[in-house]
Design an enzyme around this catalytic site. Structure first.
Site, short mmCIF file in Angstrom:
data_model
loop_
_atom_site.label_atom_id
_atom_site.label_comp_id
_atom_site.label_asym_id
_atom_site.label_seq_id
_atom_site.Cartn_x
_atom_site.Cartn_y
_atom_site.Cartn_z
N ASP A 11 28.55 133.62 37.67
CA ASP A 11 29.95 133.61 37.79
C ASP A 11 30.51 131.98 37.20
O ASP A 11 29.67 131.50 37.26
CB ASP A 11 30.72 133.66 39.01
CG ASP A 11 32.33 133.55 38.99
OD1 ASP A 11 32.77 134.06 38.13
OD2 ASP A 11 32.78 132.98 39.79
N SER A 12 31.59 131.85 36.90
CA SER A 12 31.99 130.52 36.55
C SER A 12 31.89 129.49 37.62
O SER A 12 32.09 128.26 37.34
CB SER A 12 33.47 130.43 35.93
OG SER A 12 34.32 131.04 36.96
N CYS A 74 31.85 138.20 37.32
CA CYS A 74 33.35 137.41 36.92
C CYS A 74 33.92 138.53 36.13
O CYS A 74 33.70 139.03 35.08
CB CYS A 74 32.97 136.41 35.77
SG CYS A 74 33.96 135.57 35.06
N GLU A 152 38.77 127.09 44.53
CA GLU A 152 37.70 126.12 43.91
C GLU A 152 37.98 124.82 45.08
O GLU A 152 36.89 124.18 45.10
CB GLU A 152 37.58 125.69 42.63
CG GLU A 152 37.02 126.95 41.90
CD GLU A 152 35.52 127.26 41.90
OE1 GLU A 152 34.58 126.12 42.02
OE2 GLU A 152 35.26 128.13 41.74
N CYS A 186 39.73 139.47 39.24
CA CYS A 186 38.96 138.13 39.41
C CYS A 186 38.06 138.04 40.51
O CYS A 186 38.94 138.13 41.68
CB CYS A 186 39.83 136.85 39.09
SG CYS A 186 38.98 135.22 39.29
N HIS A 188 37.13 135.58 42.20
CA HIS A 188 37.71 134.68 43.20
C HIS A 188 38.65 135.21 44.18
O HIS A 188 38.91 134.52 45.25
CB HIS A 188 38.21 133.40 42.58
CG HIS A 188 37.47 132.42 41.87
ND1 HIS A 188 36.57 132.47 40.70
CD2 HIS A 188 37.23 131.24 42.19
CE1 HIS A 188 35.70 131.64 40.40
NE2 HIS A 188 36.13 130.58 41.30
N1 DGL Z 1 35.57 134.61 39.02
C1 DGL Z 1 36.04 134.46 37.67
C2 DGL Z 1 36.61 135.85 37.27
O1 DGL Z 1 36.56 136.89 37.76
C3 DGL Z 1 36.77 133.41 37.43
C4 DGL Z 1 37.74 132.82 36.51
C5 DGL Z 1 37.81 131.54 36.14
O2 DGL Z 1 36.61 130.89 35.91
O3 DGL Z 1 38.79 131.22 35.41
O4 DGL Z 1 37.63 135.96 36.30
#
Ligand code: DGL
Length: 272
Positions: A11-12, A74, A152, A186, A188
């Site tokens: 993931d990011s 993600c 975050e 998302c 997150h």
């Molecule tokens: N967890 C990512 C998603 O599901 C993160 C989004 C991001 O980095 O902007 O889209």
């Protein structure tokens, strides 16, 4: 038959841990290697070309670590770059189709809300999957750019006024349309579930991608004799591209268990 190699997840940043939590709930004996691209988060505000390049590099990193399967945990990568999976030497899972399917199973009035990053909402991927199952469904989407930085930063308490006010603003079109089901598009966002629930109320069902994706992966491993039957408790390793300490502190909250120092390492993704 079994396959002792780890499941690779990326993931990011921190969000994919909400998927790891579900993977370990459904497949406790699997080893997991996680990569969080904390040096380049967020992905959701970037162009499709950049997201695709980052996703490919993240997957390459996991392949170098000899994983048996890769999950793009993600929503953003799953929405705009899931075609990277075609060229990989191992099976690839995205998270969007599974969440869309769950929402279609749950909705009673056919009105489904989708929350996601800008890139995710721009792609309309959730709507595409939903319409392929329920052609008459009404899909109301909204991009929630501020949610990822809040998570975050560790600001996700259910009663944090900043989180609740932000959620109210983003959810307005969805509550106005009387959606009975809302996809947290998302990875997150499940961390913000309490605050989101306080805005939409108890009658609305929130769908997380982690649960349905974990079930799909479990079935796939079983069908293909790729489960790890060699131990009872799998080993988890975490890699990040920046700030391992801040990742560690918040990660423990997301995973519901402590991460030890020797379980997390920083890597330079550009040098792989
Ligand atoms: N967890 C990512 C998603 O599901 C993160 C989004 C991001 O980095 O902007 O889209």
């Amino acid at each position: 038959m079994f396959d002792k190699r780890a499941i690779g997840v990326f993931d990011s940043g921190l969000g994919g841990l909400t998927v790891v939590k579900e993977l370990s709930r459904y497949m406790p004996s699997e080893d997991i290697i996680y990569f969080g691209d904390t040096g380049r988060v967020p992905y959701g505000t970037r162009s499709n070309e950049i997201i695709r390049r980052y996703a490919r590099e993240d997957a390459e990193f996991l392949l170098k670590n000899n994983v048996k399967l890769i999950i793009a945990a993600c929503g953003t990568v799953s929405s705009v770059a899931s075609d990277i999976g075609v060229d990989l030497d191992v099976p690839f899972f995205e998270v969007v189709s599974h969440a869309a399917k769950s929402a279609c199973n749950v909705t009673k009035n056919g009105k489904i809300g989708v929350l996601g990053t800008s890139a995710t909402i721009r792609s309309q991927k959730h709507a595409e999957y939903i319409k392929s199952i329920l052609p008459d469904a009404q899909v109301v989407s909204n991009s929630c750019t501020v949610f990822v930085p809040l998570v975050e930063e560790g600001w996700y308490a259910d009663d944090d006024p900043i989180v609740v006010e932000t959620a109210k603003r983003y959810l307005k079109p969805i509550t106005d349309a009387e959606c009975d089901t809302v996809i947290l598009g998302c990875t997150h966002y499940p961390v913000l579930k309490g605050a989101i629930k306080s805005v939409v109320g108890d009658k609305v069902t929130l769908i997380e991608a982690g649960t349905s994706t974990a079930i799909a992966v479990k079935e796939f491993l079983k069908e293909n004799s790729m489960e790890n039957e060699s131990c009872n408790v799998g080993k988890h390793s975490y890699f990040v591209s920046d700030r391992p300490n801040s990742f560690k502190n918040i990660a423990s909250v997301l995973l519901g268990k402590k991460i030890d120092d020797d379980e997390i390492k920083q890597v330079d993704i550009s040098k792989l």
